[in-house]
Design a protein around this motif. Sequence first.
Motif, PDB file in Angstrom:
ATOM      1  N   GLU A  78      -1.292   6.650  -3.581  1.00 32.24           N
ATOM      2  CA  GLU A  78      -0.454   7.121  -2.470  1.00 32.24           C
ATOM      3  C   GLU A  78      -1.102   8.209  -1.597  1.00 32.24           C
ATOM      4  O   GLU A  78      -1.036   8.124  -0.369  1.00 32.24           O
ATOM      5  N   PRO A  79      -1.745   9.235  -2.162  1.00 33.82           N
ATOM      6  CA  PRO A  79      -2.355  10.245  -1.279  1.00 33.82           C
ATOM      7  C   PRO A  79      -3.421   9.676  -0.347  1.00 33.82           C
ATOM      8  O   PRO A  79      -3.732  10.273   0.692  1.00 33.82           O
ATOM      9  N   TRP A  80      -3.989   8.532  -0.722  1.00 35.46           N
ATOM     10  CA  TRP A  80      -5.036   7.912   0.084  1.00 35.46           C
ATOM     11  C   TRP A  80      -4.500   6.776   0.957  1.00 35.46           C
ATOM     12  O   TRP A  80      -5.251   6.159   1.706  1.00 35.46           O
ATOM     13  N   GLY A  81      -3.204   6.525   0.854  1.00 33.23           N
ATOM     14  CA  GLY A  81      -2.632   5.385   1.567  1.00 33.23           C
ATOM     15  C   GLY A  81      -2.788   5.465   3.072  1.00 33.23           C
ATOM     16  O   GLY A  81      -3.215   4.491   3.709  1.00 33.23           O
ATOM     17  N   PHE A  82      -2.449   6.617   3.651  1.00 34.63           N
ATOM     18  CA  PHE A  82      -2.540   6.745   5.108  1.00 34.63           C
ATOM     19  C   PHE A  82      -3.984   6.689   5.603  1.00 34.63           C
ATOM     20  O   PHE A  82      -4.271   5.988   6.586  1.00 34.63           O
ATOM     21  N   PRO A  83      -4.934   7.397   4.967  1.00 36.17           N
ATOM     22  CA  PRO A  83      -6.330   7.239   5.382  1.00 36.17           C
ATOM     23  C   PRO A  83      -6.822   5.786   5.292  1.00 36.17           C
ATOM     24  O   PRO A  83      -7.553   5.314   6.168  1.00 36.17           O
ATOM     25  N   ILE A  84      -6.428   5.079   4.221  1.00 33.97           N
ATOM     26  CA  ILE A  84      -6.813   3.674   4.089  1.00 33.97           C
ATOM     27  C   ILE A  84      -6.243   2.863   5.253  1.00 33.97           C
ATOM     28  O   ILE A  84      -6.925   2.014   5.839  1.00 33.97           O
ATOM     29  N   LEU A  85      -4.988   3.151   5.601  1.00 31.09           N
ATOM     30  CA  LEU A  85      -4.344   2.440   6.704  1.00 31.09           C
ATOM     31  C   LEU A  85      -5.079   2.696   8.017  1.00 31.09           C
ATOM     32  O   LEU A  85      -5.271   1.775   8.825  1.00 31.09           O
ATOM     33  N   LEU A  86      -5.509   3.935   8.242  1.00 31.19           N
ATOM     34  CA  LEU A  86      -6.244   4.260   9.465  1.00 31.19           C
ATOM     35  C   LEU A  86      -7.583   3.528   9.524  1.00 31.19           C
ATOM     36  O   LEU A  86      -7.984   3.033  10.576  1.00 31.19           O
ATOM     37  N   VAL A  87      -8.266   3.459   8.375  1.00 34.51           N
ATOM     38  CA  VAL A  87      -9.546   2.724   8.332  1.00 34.51           C
ATOM     39  C   VAL A  87      -9.316   1.255   8.664  1.00 34.51           C
ATOM     40  O   VAL A  87     -10.058   0.659   9.455  1.00 34.51           O
ATOM     41  N   LEU A  88      -8.277   0.668   8.080  1.00 35.22           N
ATOM     42  CA  LEU A  88      -7.962  -0.737   8.362  1.00 35.22           C
ATOM     43  C   LEU A  88      -7.618  -0.930   9.832  1.00 35.22           C
ATOM     44  O   LEU A  88      -7.981  -1.947  10.441  1.00 35.22           O
ATOM     45  N   LEU A  89      -6.928   0.061  10.414  1.00 38.41           N
ATOM     46  CA  LEU A  89      -6.535  -0.031  11.825  1.00 38.41           C
ATOM     47  C   LEU A  89      -7.747   0.005  12.735  1.00 38.41           C
ATOM     48  O   LEU A  89      -7.912  -0.850  13.614  1.00 38.41           O
ATOM     49  N   PHE A  90      -8.629   0.990  12.536  1.00 43.34           N
ATOM     50  CA  PHE A  90      -9.750   1.187  13.454  1.00 43.34           C
ATOM     51  C   PHE A  90     -10.878   0.173  13.253  1.00 43.34           C
ATOM     52  O   PHE A  90     -11.700  -0.018  14.145  1.00 43.34           O
ATOM     53  N   LEU A 124       0.849  -1.187   0.000  1.00 41.72           N
ATOM     54  CA  LEU A 124       0.000   0.000   0.000  1.00 41.72           C
ATOM     55  C   LEU A 124       0.887   1.241   0.000  1.00 41.72           C
ATOM     56  O   LEU A 124       1.569   1.511   0.985  1.00 41.72           O
ATOM     57  N   PRO A 125       0.918   1.994  -1.090  1.00 47.38           N
ATOM     58  CA  PRO A 125       1.687   3.236  -1.075  1.00 47.38           C
ATOM     59  C   PRO A 125       1.117   4.174  -0.001  1.00 47.38           C
ATOM     60  O   PRO A 125      -0.107   4.206   0.165  1.00 47.38           O
ATOM     61  N   PRO A 126       1.933   4.913   0.745  1.00 45.97           N
ATOM     62  CA  PRO A 126       3.384   5.095   0.591  1.00 45.97           C
ATOM     63  C   PRO A 126       4.228   4.146   1.454  1.00 45.97           C
ATOM     64  O   PRO A 126       5.397   4.450   1.698  1.00 45.97           O
ATOM     65  N   LEU A 127       3.660   3.055   1.936  1.00 46.11           N
ATOM     66  CA  LEU A 127       4.456   2.088   2.684  1.00 46.11           C
ATOM     67  C   LEU A 127       5.517   1.485   1.762  1.00 46.11           C
ATOM     68  O   LEU A 127       5.396   1.506   0.542  1.00 46.11           O
ATOM     69  N   ASP A 128       6.545   0.928   2.365  1.00 47.41           N
ATOM     70  CA  ASP A 128       7.643   0.370   1.568  1.00 47.41           C
ATOM     71  C   ASP A 128       7.151  -0.714   0.612  1.00 47.41           C
ATOM     72  O   ASP A 128       7.631  -0.814  -0.517  1.00 47.41           O
ATOM     73  N   GLY A 129       6.208  -1.522   1.064  1.00 48.18           N
ATOM     74  CA  GLY A 129       5.662  -2.569   0.207  1.00 48.18           C
ATOM     75  C   GLY A 129       4.975  -1.993  -1.018  1.00 48.18           C
ATOM     76  O   GLY A 129       5.015  -2.585  -2.111  1.00 48.18           O
ATOM     77  N   GLY A 130       4.333  -0.832  -0.861  1.00 46.99           N
ATOM     78  CA  GLY A 130       3.716  -0.162  -2.005  1.00 46.99           C
ATOM     79  C   GLY A 130       4.756   0.305  -3.005  1.00 46.99           C
ATOM     80  O   GLY A 130       4.569   0.179  -4.220  1.00 46.99           O
ATOM     81  N   ARG A 131       5.865   0.836  -2.505  1.00 49.76           N
ATOM     82  CA  ARG A 131       6.930   1.292  -3.411  1.00 49.76           C
ATOM     83  C   ARG A 131       7.599   0.099  -4.102  1.00 49.76           C
ATOM     84  O   ARG A 131       7.998   0.200  -5.267  1.00 49.76           O
ATOM     85  N   ILE A 132       7.731  -1.010  -3.381  1.00 51.30           N
ATOM     86  CA  ILE A 132       8.286  -2.215  -3.996  1.00 51.30           C
ATOM     87  C   ILE A 132       7.367  -2.692  -5.116  1.00 51.30           C
ATOM     88  O   ILE A 132       7.818  -3.079  -6.207  1.00 51.30           O
ATOM     89  N   ALA A 133       6.044  -2.645  -4.871  1.00 47.57           N
ATOM     90  CA  ALA A 133       5.080  -3.049  -5.896  1.00 47.57           C
ATOM     91  C   ALA A 133       5.180  -2.148  -7.127  1.00 47.57           C
ATOM     92  O   ALA A 133       5.144  -2.620  -8.270  1.00 47.57           O
ATOM     93  N   VAL A 134       5.313  -0.831  -6.893  1.00 50.94           N
ATOM     94  CA  VAL A 134       5.447   0.110  -7.999  1.00 50.94           C
ATOM     95  C   VAL A 134       6.692  -0.212  -8.817  1.00 50.94           C
ATOM     96  O   VAL A 134       6.691  -0.147 -10.049  1.00 50.94           O
ATOM     97  N   SER A 135       7.774  -0.581  -8.126  1.00 47.35           N
ATOM     98  CA  SER A 135       9.015  -0.913  -8.815  1.00 47.35           C
ATOM     99  C   SER A 135       8.876  -2.169  -9.673  1.00 47.35           C
ATOM    100  O   SER A 135       9.474  -2.248 -10.752  1.00 47.35           O
ATOM    101  N   LEU A 136       8.076  -3.124  -9.220  1.00 47.17           N
ATOM    102  CA  LEU A 136       7.967  -4.409  -9.906  1.00 47.17           C
ATOM    103  C   LEU A 136       6.911  -4.415 -11.012  1.00 47.17           C
ATOM    104  O   LEU A 136       7.022  -5.188 -11.964  1.00 47.17           O
TER     105      LEU A 136
END
Length: 216
Positions: free
Chosen positions: A178-190, A153-165
């Motif tokens: 990427e601009p939505w990555g952190f909000p998505i992460l928060l939704v998954l967390l809560f 999930l961009p901007p996590l490292d795994g997201g950047r690895i996926a973009v590279s591959l």
Amino acid sequence: MNALIQTIAIAALPVIFAITLHEAAHGYAARHFGDPTAWQMGRISLNPLRHIDPIGTILIPVAILVFSAGSFLFGYAKPVPVDFTRLRNPKRDMLWVAAAGPAANLFMALCWAFMLKLAWEMPSTDFTVPLSEMSKIGIVINCVLMVLNLLPLPPLDGGRIAVSLLPHRLAWQFSRIEPWGFPILLVLLFTGILSDIMSPLVLFSARAIETIFGLY
């Protein structure tokens, strides 16, 4: 209160180094592949003070320890600046720069496992018990950060690895998340989904490391 202070004191070193050395590893890798931005800003350093974010490195981990005993202990440092356009081969080298952070966490988890093994082998003293507890936290926090950052999930490292591959067209489309990555992460967390995804992966990683060192 005394127990809480003891827990924070024991967890402080593993948490700070897990978070800050993760970021330093990105900077080292970026410089190696051609981007000196982090080096020019003095961010390629093993000094945790250069990477500490008051909220992500201190406030969030302490809040989790105080209010959410059953939650994953994690946090974040000030991101190391990386100008991917300055890498010698931006798309290919992005993978190695991104992977450097989780790789640093894996290395630290192995180091803490070695320290735990050492603590168990040493004669019992007032020093061995805190070292043992600190090492256990070090293994877990580094496994948590490694697994979390490898999520695609961009901007996590795994997201950047996926973009590279991914092929160029798909990589460009995927990077727009990427601009939505952190909000998505928060939704998954809560919603608890993040915990459901990470728990088995963190448990597997920690058990694998413990098996390597014979920690049963």
